[in-house]
Design a protein around this motif. Structure first.
Motif, PDB file in Angstrom:
ATOM      1  N   LEU A 106       0.830  -1.205   0.000  1.00  0.00           N
ATOM      2  CA  LEU A 106       0.000   0.000   0.000  1.00  0.00           C
ATOM      3  C   LEU A 106       0.864   1.255   0.000  1.00  0.00           C
ATOM      4  O   LEU A 106       0.610   2.207  -0.759  1.00  0.00           O
ATOM      5  CB  LEU A 106      -0.917  -0.006   1.220  1.00  0.00           C
ATOM      6  CG  LEU A 106      -1.752   1.261   1.437  1.00  0.00           C
ATOM      7  CD1 LEU A 106      -2.659   1.527   0.238  1.00  0.00           C
ATOM      8  CD2 LEU A 106      -2.563   1.161   2.717  1.00  0.00           C
ATOM      9  N   LEU A 107       1.903   1.272   0.822  1.00  0.00           N
ATOM     10  CA  LEU A 107       2.790   2.440   0.882  1.00  0.00           C
ATOM     11  C   LEU A 107       3.521   2.631  -0.444  1.00  0.00           C
ATOM     12  O   LEU A 107       3.752   3.769  -0.871  1.00  0.00           O
ATOM     13  CB  LEU A 107       3.791   2.288   2.020  1.00  0.00           C
ATOM     14  CG  LEU A 107       3.196   2.299   3.440  1.00  0.00           C
ATOM     15  CD1 LEU A 107       4.291   2.071   4.478  1.00  0.00           C
ATOM     16  CD2 LEU A 107       2.456   3.600   3.720  1.00  0.00           C
ATOM     17  N   CYS A 108       3.864   1.529  -1.099  1.00  0.00           N
ATOM     18  CA  CYS A 108       4.483   1.618  -2.424  1.00  0.00           C
ATOM     19  C   CYS A 108       3.515   2.276  -3.405  1.00  0.00           C
ATOM     20  O   CYS A 108       3.897   3.152  -4.179  1.00  0.00           O
ATOM     21  CB  CYS A 108       4.881   0.230  -2.903  1.00  0.00           C
ATOM     22  SG  CYS A 108       5.719   0.216  -4.506  1.00  0.00           S
ATOM     23  N   GLY A 109       2.241   1.845  -3.363  1.00  0.00           N
ATOM     24  CA  GLY A 109       1.245   2.449  -4.242  1.00  0.00           C
ATOM     25  C   GLY A 109       1.089   3.940  -3.985  1.00  0.00           C
ATOM     26  O   GLY A 109       1.028   4.743  -4.920  1.00  0.00           O
ATOM     27  N   LEU A 110       1.042   4.331  -2.719  1.00  0.00           N
ATOM     28  CA  LEU A 110       0.908   5.752  -2.379  1.00  0.00           C
ATOM     29  C   LEU A 110       2.131   6.549  -2.830  1.00  0.00           C
ATOM     30  O   LEU A 110       2.029   7.735  -3.143  1.00  0.00           O
ATOM     31  CB  LEU A 110       0.706   5.909  -0.866  1.00  0.00           C
ATOM     32  CG  LEU A 110      -0.629   5.385  -0.317  1.00  0.00           C
ATOM     33  CD1 LEU A 110      -0.641   5.438   1.202  1.00  0.00           C
ATOM     34  CD2 LEU A 110      -1.800   6.176  -0.886  1.00  0.00           C
ATOM     35  N   SER A 111       3.309   5.889  -2.866  1.00  0.00           N
ATOM     36  CA  SER A 111       4.521   6.562  -3.351  1.00  0.00           C
ATOM     37  C   SER A 111       4.453   6.798  -4.860  1.00  0.00           C
ATOM     38  O   SER A 111       5.036   7.746  -5.376  1.00  0.00           O
ATOM     39  CB  SER A 111       5.761   5.721  -3.026  1.00  0.00           C
ATOM     40  OG  SER A 111       5.967   5.634  -1.651  1.00  0.00           O
ATOM     41  N   ILE A 112       3.749   5.914  -5.561  1.00  0.00           N
ATOM     42  CA  ILE A 112       3.630   6.033  -7.011  1.00  0.00           C
ATOM     43  C   ILE A 112       2.624   7.109  -7.385  1.00  0.00           C
ATOM     44  O   ILE A 112       2.790   7.828  -8.374  1.00  0.00           O
ATOM     45  CB  ILE A 112       3.221   4.668  -7.611  1.00  0.00           C
ATOM     46  CG1 ILE A 112       4.394   3.690  -7.512  1.00  0.00           C
ATOM     47  CG2 ILE A 112       2.769   4.801  -9.067  1.00  0.00           C
ATOM     48  CD1 ILE A 112       4.040   2.257  -7.862  1.00  0.00           C
ATOM     49  N   SER A 113       1.569   7.248  -6.573  1.00  0.00           N
ATOM     50  CA  SER A 113       0.496   8.186  -6.900  1.00  0.00           C
ATOM     51  C   SER A 113       0.997   9.619  -6.939  1.00  0.00           C
ATOM     52  O   SER A 113       1.853  10.032  -6.151  1.00  0.00           O
ATOM     53  CB  SER A 113      -0.623   8.070  -5.867  1.00  0.00           C
ATOM     54  OG  SER A 113      -1.641   9.010  -6.130  1.00  0.00           O
ATOM     55  N   ASN A 114       0.431  10.379  -7.862  1.00  0.00           N
ATOM     56  CA  ASN A 114       0.794  11.782  -8.011  1.00  0.00           C
ATOM     57  C   ASN A 114       0.035  12.676  -7.043  1.00  0.00           C
ATOM     58  O   ASN A 114       0.338  13.853  -6.918  1.00  0.00           O
ATOM     59  CB  ASN A 114       0.507  12.229  -9.456  1.00  0.00           C
ATOM     60  CG  ASN A 114       1.184  13.535  -9.807  1.00  0.00           C
ATOM     61  OD1 ASN A 114       2.319  13.780  -9.409  1.00  0.00           O
ATOM     62  ND2 ASN A 114       0.486  14.385 -10.540  1.00  0.00           N
ATOM     63  N   LYS A 115      -0.973  12.115  -6.350  1.00  0.00           N
ATOM     64  CA  LYS A 115      -1.807  12.916  -5.447  1.00  0.00           C
ATOM     65  C   LYS A 115      -2.045  12.167  -4.150  1.00  0.00           C
ATOM     66  O   LYS A 115      -2.527  11.040  -4.165  1.00  0.00           O
ATOM     67  CB  LYS A 115      -3.151  13.255  -6.103  1.00  0.00           C
ATOM     68  CG  LYS A 115      -4.062  14.111  -5.233  1.00  0.00           C
ATOM     69  CD  LYS A 115      -5.286  14.553  -6.004  1.00  0.00           C
ATOM     70  CE  LYS A 115      -6.290  15.258  -5.097  1.00  0.00           C
ATOM     71  NZ  LYS A 115      -5.698  16.351  -4.326  1.00  0.00           N
ATOM     72  N   SER A 116      -1.708  12.788  -3.024  1.00  0.00           N
ATOM     73  CA  SER A 116      -1.943  12.173  -1.727  1.00  0.00           C
ATOM     74  C   SER A 116      -3.420  12.269  -1.367  1.00  0.00           C
ATOM     75  O   SER A 116      -4.099  13.224  -1.758  1.00  0.00           O
ATOM     76  CB  SER A 116      -1.121  12.883  -0.644  1.00  0.00           C
ATOM     77  OG  SER A 116       0.258  12.752  -0.904  1.00  0.00           O
ATOM     78  N   PRO A 117      -3.943  11.291  -0.593  1.00  0.00           N
ATOM     79  CA  PRO A 117      -5.330  11.414  -0.126  1.00  0.00           C
ATOM     80  C   PRO A 117      -5.472  12.598   0.821  1.00  0.00           C
ATOM     81  O   PRO A 117      -4.555  12.914   1.582  1.00  0.00           O
ATOM     82  CB  PRO A 117      -5.564  10.077   0.596  1.00  0.00           C
ATOM     83  CG  PRO A 117      -4.204   9.558   0.926  1.00  0.00           C
ATOM     84  CD  PRO A 117      -3.296  10.045  -0.141  1.00  0.00           C
ATOM     85  N   ASP A 118      -6.630  13.249   0.774  1.00  0.00           N
ATOM     86  CA  ASP A 118      -6.882  14.364   1.695  1.00  0.00           C
ATOM     87  C   ASP A 118      -7.035  13.861   3.121  1.00  0.00           C
ATOM     88  O   ASP A 118      -6.694  14.561   4.076  1.00  0.00           O
ATOM     89  CB  ASP A 118      -8.154  15.115   1.274  1.00  0.00           C
ATOM     90  CG  ASP A 118      -8.026  15.754  -0.098  1.00  0.00           C
ATOM     91  OD1 ASP A 118      -6.984  16.383  -0.359  1.00  0.00           O
ATOM     92  OD2 ASP A 118      -8.958  15.620  -0.914  1.00  0.00           O
TER      93      ASP A 118
END
Length: 363
Positions: free
Chosen positions: A299-311
């Motif tokens: 999950l943390l890897c996926g969040l590192s890939i995303s261009n936008k952090s969750p609010d």
């Protein structure tokens, strides 16, 4: 221990403090581990004993890591110097050989003798290369071995982008909210609270007090029996203790690709998977076979890939199925997060380290 609430944990802590019996504990609860006299650490290298409680163990591990980092820097310098020495030696040898050939040609040395001298020069150069290559290989091997001993948490940094929401914006407002199970209201008093952008809030209560139910109400998966919940527009990621947002049948690689909203190159995605300890042979694995720690890292890897952090990130007892290393990885990641955090946890050390600021207490 994993499923005890705060009251249950305190009963266990008191028992450990008061008993005169010998107690052997297997746990990742740092408050509990601070009540012991010695810690035994199991690793690939065997078993190591550390005198004292968890805090003393952590201090000793920090000293070991500092020494390890110094050793790594020393080996890196030695390897760089060895490579420079190899290059300088070979360049000097090539220049000397070239001058020797020129002198021999001018002095009229016979062709057969020239070939013999050339072969001897090539053999000497080959020996020099072998000597330097052996030294470089030894240093490289030592360096790989030292780096493999580094804490994995030092490799895994999630670079969250800042939320687009301005700090203090009203995100959720609960007005006289309650829910009903079996014709009985869940909470004695209706709930009234608000959640604003940038806050770090703990939903606190004993087991059965309705913490997860409240989360489901806020996510609009349930509707209040009485009262209203008002929400503004924002994006949320909900992380429970099973990391169930990760589908059972999706592969490791396909899961992180779901976060690739910036068209990151395949090679970059795979580099990040390596950084989060997913080797090539795991990329086609189904996520259903992953452990709790592996699901966290994915999950943390996926969040590192995303261009936008969750609010907003909602954590529902996220440390229950994690070992200490993965708790540290999660803690460091949440420390770097600048959005809104809503958390359910009975892990007081985790709550302190992530900087929880306020509480919603359920009776």
């Amino acid at each position: 221990m994993n499923h005890l609430d705060l009251e249950g944990r305190k009963l266990l802590y008191d028992f450990i403090k008061q008993t005169n019996s010998t107690v052997v504990i297997v746990s990742h609860d740092r408050t509990l581990l601070n009540l012991v006299d010695v810690i035994f650490e199991l690793s690939n290298q065997g078993i190591s004993a550390y005198g004292g409680n968890y805090d003393l163990y952590a201090e000793q591990k920090e000293i070991e890591q500092d020494a390890l980092n110094n050793d790594i820097h020393s080996k890196e310098r030695a390897l760089k110097k060895a490579k420079e020495k190899e290059r300088e030696t070979l360049e000097r040898k090539q220049k000397l050989d070239a001058r020797g050939r020129q002198k021999q040609e001018k002095s009229g040395v016979a062709r057969i003798m020239m070939n013999t001298l050339r072969n001897n020069a090539e053999k000497n150069t080959s020996k020099l290369k072998d000597i330097h290559a052996e030294k470089i290989n030894d240093l490289s091997g030592d360096l790989r071995s030292l780096r493999s001993s580094l804490k994995n948490s030092d490799q895994m940094k999630v670079n969250f982008n800042s939320s687009d929401l301005h700090s203090g914006k009203l995100l959720i407002a609960a007005d006289e909210v309650n829910f009903k199970y079996d014709e009985k209201l869940l909470w004695k008093d209706n709930l009234n609270f608000d959640i604003r952008s940038g806050e770090r809030t703990l939903i606190k209560g004993s087991n059965g007090s309705g913490k997860t139910t409240l989360i489901q109400l806020l996510l609009e998966n349930l509707k209040p029996f009485v009262g209203t919940i008002s929400k503004s527009e924002f994006n949320t990621i909900y992380v429970d203790q099973e990391y169930s947002l990760i589908g059972q049948d999706v592969t490791v690689y396909d899961f992180v690709q779901q976060f690739n909203d910036s068209a990151m190159q395949e090679s970059e995605v795979k580099t990040l998977l390596f950084r989060f300890l997913f080797r090539q042979e795991t990329w086609t694995k189904k996520c259903g076979v992953l452990s709790g720690g592996e699901r966290l890292r994915l999950l943390l890897c996926g969040l590192s890939i995303s261009n936008k952090s969750p609010d907003m990130i909602i954590l529902d007892e996220p440390t229950n199925n994690l070992d200490l290393q993965n708790v540290e990885i999660l803690t460091n990641s949440i420390k770097n997060y600048r959005g809104t955090l809503l958390v359910i946890s009975h892990d007081e050390t985790f709550l302190e380290e992530i900087g929880v600021e306020r509480e919603i207490v359920l009776g």
